[in-house]
Design a protein around this motif. Structure first.
Motif, PDB file in Angstrom:
ATOM      1  N   ASP A  49       0.846  -1.032  -0.022  1.00 55.19           N
ATOM      2  CA  ASP A  49      -0.064  -0.062  -0.159  1.00 55.19           C
ATOM      3  C   ASP A  49       0.776   1.292   0.012  1.00 55.19           C
ATOM      4  N   ASP A  50       2.190   1.215   0.306  1.00 60.96           N
ATOM      5  CA  ASP A  50       2.908   2.233   0.495  1.00 60.96           C
ATOM      6  C   ASP A  50       3.670   2.552  -0.738  1.00 60.96           C
TER       7      ASP A  50
ATOM      8  N   ILE B 241       6.282   9.729   1.220  1.00 57.93           N
ATOM      9  CA  ILE B 241       4.947   9.216   0.780  1.00 57.93           C
ATOM     10  C   ILE B 241       4.298   9.665  -0.512  1.00 57.93           C
TER      11      ILE B 241
ATOM     12  N   SER C 274       2.819   5.941  16.250  1.00 57.59           N
ATOM     13  CA  SER C 274       2.171   5.001  17.121  1.00 57.59           C
ATOM     14  C   SER C 274       2.693   4.946  18.474  1.00 57.59           C
TER      15      SER C 274
ATOM     16  N   LEU D 282       2.587   7.193  11.514  1.00 58.65           N
ATOM     17  CA  LEU D 282       1.442   7.100  11.226  1.00 58.65           C
ATOM     18  C   LEU D 282       1.150   7.883   9.881  1.00 58.65           C
ATOM     19  N   LEU D 283       0.951   6.975   8.815  1.00 62.17           N
ATOM     20  CA  LEU D 283       0.977   7.473   7.402  1.00 62.17           C
ATOM     21  C   LEU D 283      -0.181   8.322   7.145  1.00 62.17           C
ATOM     22  N   LYS D 284      -1.339   7.866   7.548  1.00 58.16           N
ATOM     23  CA  LYS D 284      -2.485   8.296   7.268  1.00 58.16           C
ATOM     24  C   LYS D 284      -2.605   9.881   8.074  1.00 58.16           C
ATOM     25  N   ALA D 285      -2.182   9.934   9.212  1.00 58.57           N
ATOM     26  CA  ALA D 285      -1.838  11.412  10.081  1.00 58.57           C
ATOM     27  C   ALA D 285      -1.034  12.230   9.587  1.00 58.57           C
TER      28      ALA D 285
ATOM     29  N   LYS E 225      -0.065  12.145   6.169  1.00 57.43           N
ATOM     30  CA  LYS E 225      -0.609  12.724   4.910  1.00 57.43           C
ATOM     31  C   LYS E 225      -1.791  13.715   5.121  1.00 57.43           C
ATOM     32  N   GLN E 226      -2.308  13.539   6.080  1.00 58.10           N
ATOM     33  CA  GLN E 226      -3.615  14.638   6.300  1.00 58.10           C
ATOM     34  C   GLN E 226      -2.948  15.822   7.015  1.00 58.10           C
TER      35      GLN E 226
END
Length: 160
Positions: free
Chosen positions: A55-56, A86, A143, A149-152, A154-155
């Motif tokens: 997924d990365d 990313i 974490s 934490l890739l989602k955090a 990216k946000q």
């Protein structure tokens, strides 16, 4: 071990065995191989190396870019304490390489995108893998176990 790719070629890691799984919910016929979600390769001595999570993977202009490869080079820069690479969505390329950088407090460097790209090229990174954008952050969101934490991240980058 079974594999279909030549030595050194990167592919998806699949495992099988009685201790892995005896089936998938509502798909018991698809239980021979279990997809780990990782990408890796086998060397000449038959050692397995994990490259990245599937997924990365960044696909930019049809080319596969592994964030860990770019990160390994960026971490060699004396002004960089930590980095996370990313893929950021892009209309033209599909995705572009973005680097979130935590500067080393011992160095008083002003880093530009051009300087980072030049450094990566000097270290042998292919042009299509070079970061197209950089973001300086105070720290990388992690974490409790220390994983970024890739989602955090990216946000956080999207809102900058």
């Amino acid at each position: 071990l079974e594999w279909e790719l030549p030595t050194g070629a990167i592919g998806q890691i699949l495992v099988k065995g009685a201790n892995v799984t005896n089936g998938y919910l509502r798909h018991p016929q698809n239980c021979e191989w279990f997809a780990t979600g990782d990408l890796g390769y086998v060397d000449g001595d038959r050692y397995l190396y994990v490259v990245n999570r599937r997924d990365d993977l960044i696909i930019s202009g049809g080319e596969n870019i592994y964030p860990s490869e770019v990160e390994a080079i960026l971490c060699q820069h004396p002004a960089i304490a930590e980095v996370c690479v990313i893929g950021v969505e892009d209309h033209e390329w599909g995705a572009i390489v973005a680097a979130a950088i935590v500067l080393n407090k011992l160095h008083d460097h002003q880093l530009s995108l051009a300087a980072i790209r030049s450094f990566c090229e000097e270290k042998g990174l292919s042009r299509y893998k070079l970061p197209k954008s950089i973001y300086f952050v105070d720290n990388l969101p992690k974490s409790a176990s220390g994983k970024v934490l890739l989602k955090a991240l990216k946000q956080e980058i999207i809102t900058k």
